[in-house]
Enzyme design. Structure first.
Site, PDB file in Angstrom:
ATOM      1  N   HIS A 366       1.040  -1.088   0.102  1.00 22.07           N
ATOM      2  CA  HIS A 366      -0.213  -0.113  -0.143  1.00 22.07           C
ATOM      3  C   HIS A 366       0.787   1.220   0.126  1.00 22.07           C
ATOM      4  CE1 HIS A 366      -3.743   2.493   1.416  1.00 22.07           C
ATOM      5  NE2 HIS A 366      -2.670   3.168   1.654  1.00 22.07           N
ATOM      6  N   GLU A 367       1.807   1.429   0.908  1.00 20.86           N
ATOM      7  CA  GLU A 367       2.663   2.447   0.868  1.00 20.86           C
ATOM      8  C   GLU A 367       3.802   2.760  -0.143  1.00 20.86           C
ATOM      9  OE1 GLU A 367       1.749   4.404   3.186  1.00 20.86           O
ATOM     10  OE2 GLU A 367       0.877   3.023   4.516  1.00 20.86           O
ATOM     11  N   HIS A 370       1.711   4.277  -3.277  1.00 19.26           N
ATOM     12  CA  HIS A 370       1.466   5.842  -3.002  1.00 19.26           C
ATOM     13  C   HIS A 370       2.746   6.358  -3.669  1.00 19.26           C
ATOM     14  CE1 HIS A 370      -2.048   6.382  -0.779  1.00 19.26           C
ATOM     15  NE2 HIS A 370      -1.580   5.791   0.512  1.00 19.26           N
ATOM     16  N   GLU A 390      -6.297   6.553  -2.607  1.00 20.84           N
ATOM     17  CA  GLU A 390      -6.093   5.582  -1.481  1.00 20.84           C
ATOM     18  C   GLU A 390      -6.497   4.210  -2.021  1.00 20.84           C
ATOM     19  OE1 GLU A 390      -5.242   4.537   2.408  1.00 20.84           O
ATOM     20  OE2 GLU A 390      -4.797   6.561   1.204  1.00 20.84           O
ATOM     21  N   HIS A 454     -10.026   7.803   3.055  1.00 24.52           N
ATOM     22  CA  HIS A 454     -10.027   6.402   3.405  1.00 24.52           C
ATOM     23  C   HIS A 454     -11.655   5.656   3.371  1.00 24.52           C
ATOM     24  CE1 HIS A 454      -6.427   8.031   5.506  1.00 24.52           C
ATOM     25  NE2 HIS A 454      -5.749   7.231   5.024  1.00 24.52           N
TER      26      HIS A 454
END
Length: 755
Positions: A366-367, A370, A390, A454
């Site tokens: 996920h990070e 980004h 997101e 989110h």
């Protein structure tokens, strides 16, 4: 040149993004199913992507050469796109397809100032150019001299940070002067300030505040730091690539550009100490062993690197072969993890009591994703584009899990299910039915852009699950799902392998900083057309999945005709109108016919209506399209032909200044004008309540069309009807426009008269 998908809002900034924000973690659903069970057979559409649309897999040297070439041609590209003399393009990235199509991303400047929200992508193949743009506004501002000082902008930014409960807020750098193009019809001179400090949960803060340089009004704000062999706590026993230095092994991944993993030792800055070991056996699967988190973090980075490399040919986060780095054990009781552009690194907290680290594989993926979004579309982390940003990280987090296929972390469509951040064993987010967390939305509605990103990510996550697996009850990898649709109709999935290809291409090729949900639908349909062909079963599944979350409509089987707006044309003025139609019966040729066309117009075999209207009249046109299978469709619209007299010369409207006039001259007509004379006016101007608009007849009679009505609404795009029967039709008519209040500015784009 033609122009494709467009949307609005700002350009990319350096971002730090985290998995989620404290206070937004509650989840009420319960994971079901048995991990490790054999996968169930799934009823999905099977298709093979077109080889030509696949990423070319550029080497760093080839990518550098393409960047250099695009930079050398930037001025010519700007001229070819019709940008103004003060506008310049700055190359951000270049991608290439296997068939040679290139996609060049540009940032824009105006008179040397960055244009926030001016980013665009130029797609080039065989000499044909199309664009994807964040804004279609004409980028210009009436002055480059700010009325509001830099010090005032600093104060506004600090006040905004205080309102957001920031700790230790301070301006990181002096505010910079920019052109804000986030509002599609009104580029504005502005100050951009960046406020540092800490967010309420001790995540580092980079609050960007954009302030109108004329009024001091806050135009936009967003938080740049968003919350988002060894044995690991979550990944189990996994292989690690390490580096031997003397007699000590270092957690430095020589197979992936030297990615380094550090122990911050509960610090909040710098890199801490590099993880080292004496025997190359790392961690023991327990949280108390500090190396265990390092194993999960290092493996997560490696698995994510491999996923993007194996599936898309992407060479690192920025596709430049350069590794990021990772930091474990951040802060005390820090219940989060985040990606930062400024350090080009991932950072992971140890959770509540420093005993619940956020180092699971899907968190790492996920990070890092980004970072991929930042390097490509740069989706603004606010509003609908923030939800898409997101969701993109959630989507690729799931895809990385499926690609890694770990026995200790069975692939699923949940986010954060392993880290137990809630203390009750539930995931942070559920892609099959996002509302299971108690707050996320399953489907789009007009209020979506106003909620936390989110939760506004929910519909996009839901779309991806539906596109991958389809709707209804099913079991995947031993986990039970039951995904609903907003329209009550079923969706057949295409498999995660093809769904991820479509989302990646849409993100990296067609989305821009301000893409919203409607724009994402356009981008993914274009990506599906590139990869699998337009109106193929895979393409139709994309449309179905969007309709299932209330974005757009499903495409009906057979022939479909795009809506055609009602037309107004002038007698003697040439016409060219393309009727757009398609069929879901792949490979079936279309034939076009029409009834009710104005005299002088015809429709050809491709659906192009051309000619010169000869008679003033109004008719109902019916266009019928058929394919070779016998499927047909008909659409109707009204076509009015009148004696029109137009002026399309742009005239700037002075702010709180003198009236401006635009003339048209009527000749060769006798008698008086009609009692139902029509005046069409298009003015681009924020706060239309500032404006008066009058029609002045040949004998000087003034007809008021608009007298400071409409309040704070923007623009005038309207047809007015006046009784001008006391006026001779022949002579010079004028449209008179005046701005009677300060601050908001604009211009008269065009108008026409049908007397």
């Amino acid at each position: 040149m033609s122009r494709q998908h467009r949307s609005s809002h700002r350009s990319r900034y350096a971002l730090t993004l985290a998995l989620t924000a404290v206070g937004t973690l509650l989840a009420t659903g319960v994971q079901t199913g048995t991990a490790g069970a054999a996968p169930a057979a799934r009823d999905t559409i099977h298709a093979t992507p077109r080889a030509g649309a696949a990423p070319a897999g550029l080497t760093p040297a080839r990518r550098a050469a393409l960047l250099k070439g695009a930079t050398a041609k930037a001025a010519a590209t700007a001229a070819g796109l019709g940008l103004g003399a003060k506008e310049k393009l700055v190359v951000k990235d270049v991608a290439q397809d296997a068939d040679g199509t290139t996609h060049t991303r540009y940032e824009r400047t105006y008179a040397g100032l960055p244009v926030l929200g001016g980013d665009l992508v130029v797609h080039a193949k065989d000499g044909r150019i199309t664009t994807s743009e964040a804004t279609d506004a004409t980028v210009t501002v009436p002055t480059l001299t700010p009325k509001v000082t830099s010090a005032t902008a600093r104060g506004k930014a600090l006040a905004a940070a205080k309102k957001a409960d920031a700790k230790g807020a301070a301006i990181d750098t002096a505010p910079r002067l920019v052109v804000w193009a986030g509002d599609a019809d009104r580029p504005t001179l502005a100050w951009e300030s960046v406020v540092g400090g800490l967010q309420h949960d001790d995540t580092p803060s980079e609050l960007h505040v954009v302030t109108d340089a004329a009024t001091g009004k806050e135009l936009f704000r967003f938080e740049g730091v968003q919350t988002g062999t060894g044995t690991g706590q979550f990944s189990g026993t996994v292989p690690l690539s390490t580096t031997l230095s003397g007699s000590t092994y270092q957690l430095v991944d020589g197979d992936r550009a030297g990615h380094r993993t550090y122990d911050l030792n509960q610090g909040t800055s710098g890199t801490g100490t590099l993880f080292t070991d004496d025997n190359d056996v790392w961690g023991d699967g327990t949280q108390s062993n500090r190396q265990t988190a390092g194993v999960d973090v290092a493996f997560g980075a490696a698995a994510t690197w491999d996923y993007y490399k194996d599936v898309f040919g992407r060479n690192g986060i920025r596709n430049d072969g350069v590794a990021a780095y990772s930091r474990a054990h951040y802060g005390n009781n820090y219940v989060n993890a985040f990606w930062s552009d400024s350090c080009f690194c991932m950072t992971y907290g140890d959770g509540s009591g420093n005993t619940h680290p956020l180092t699971a594989l899907d968190v790492a993926a996920h990070e890092m994703s980004h970072g991929v979004t930042s390097a490509t579309a740069g989706l603004t982390y606010s509003g609908e584009s923030g939800g898409l940003n997101e969701a993109t990280s959630d989507i690729f987090a799931a895809a990385v899990e499926f690609h890694a296929d770990l026995p200790a972390d069975v692939p699923d469509y949940f986010v954060g299910e392993k880290i137990n951040i809630n203390g009750n064993g539930t995931p942070l987010r559920y892609m099959d039915k996002p509302s299971r967390d108690g707050t996320s939305r399953d489907s789009w509605d007009s209020s979506l852009g106003g909620i936390d990103v989110h939760y506004s990510s929910g519909p996009a996550n839901h779309f991806f699950y539906l596109l991958s697996e389809g709707s209804g009850a099913k079991t995947v990898n031993g986990v039970a799902y039951d995904s609903p649709t907003s329209d009550g109709l079923p969706v057949t999935g295409i498999g995660i392998e093809n769904a991820q290809q479509i989302w990646y291409r849409a993100l990296t090729t067609y989305m821009t900083s301000s893409t919203n949900y409607a724009g994402a639908r356009t981008a993914t349909l274009q990506a599906a057309a590139d990869l699998f062909g337009a109106y193929t079963p895979t393409y139709l599944a994309v449309s179905d999945a969007w309709a299932a979350i209330n974005v757009g409509q499903r495409i009906a089987p057979g022939v479909n005709i795009a809506a055609t707006a009602n037309q107004t044309s002038g007698v003697g003025d040439a016409v060219s109108l393309q009727v757009e139609a398609y069929t879901t019966n792949t490979g079936s040729a279309l034939t076009y016919s029409a009834t009710g066309l104005p005299d002088g117009l015809t429709i050809d075999a491709s659906g192009l209506i051309t000619g010169t209207p000869t008679t003033a009249a109004t008719s109902t046109v019916a266009v019928t399209v058929a394919d070779a299978t016998g499927s047909t469709a008909t659409r109707t619209f009204t076509w009015r032909v009148a004696h029109l007299y137009a002026n399309s010369t742009r005239i700037d409207i002075p702010d709180a200044g003198a009236a401006v006039e635009s003339p048209v001259t009527v000749s060769g007509r006798t008698g008086n004008a009609s009692a139902t004379t029509e005046v069409y006016v298009k003015i681009v101007h924020t706060y239309r309540g500032d404006l008066t608009v009058d029609l002045v007849g040949p004998n000087g009679t003034v007809y008021s069309l608009l007298n400071r009505s409409g309040g704070s609404a923007d623009n005038v795009d309207q047809t007015f009807t006046v009784d001008a029967s006391a006026q001779p039709v022949e002579g010079t008519w004028k449209l008179r426009v005046q701005d009677r209040a300060s601050i908001d500015v604009g211009y008269l784009e065009k108008w026409y008269l049908a007397p």
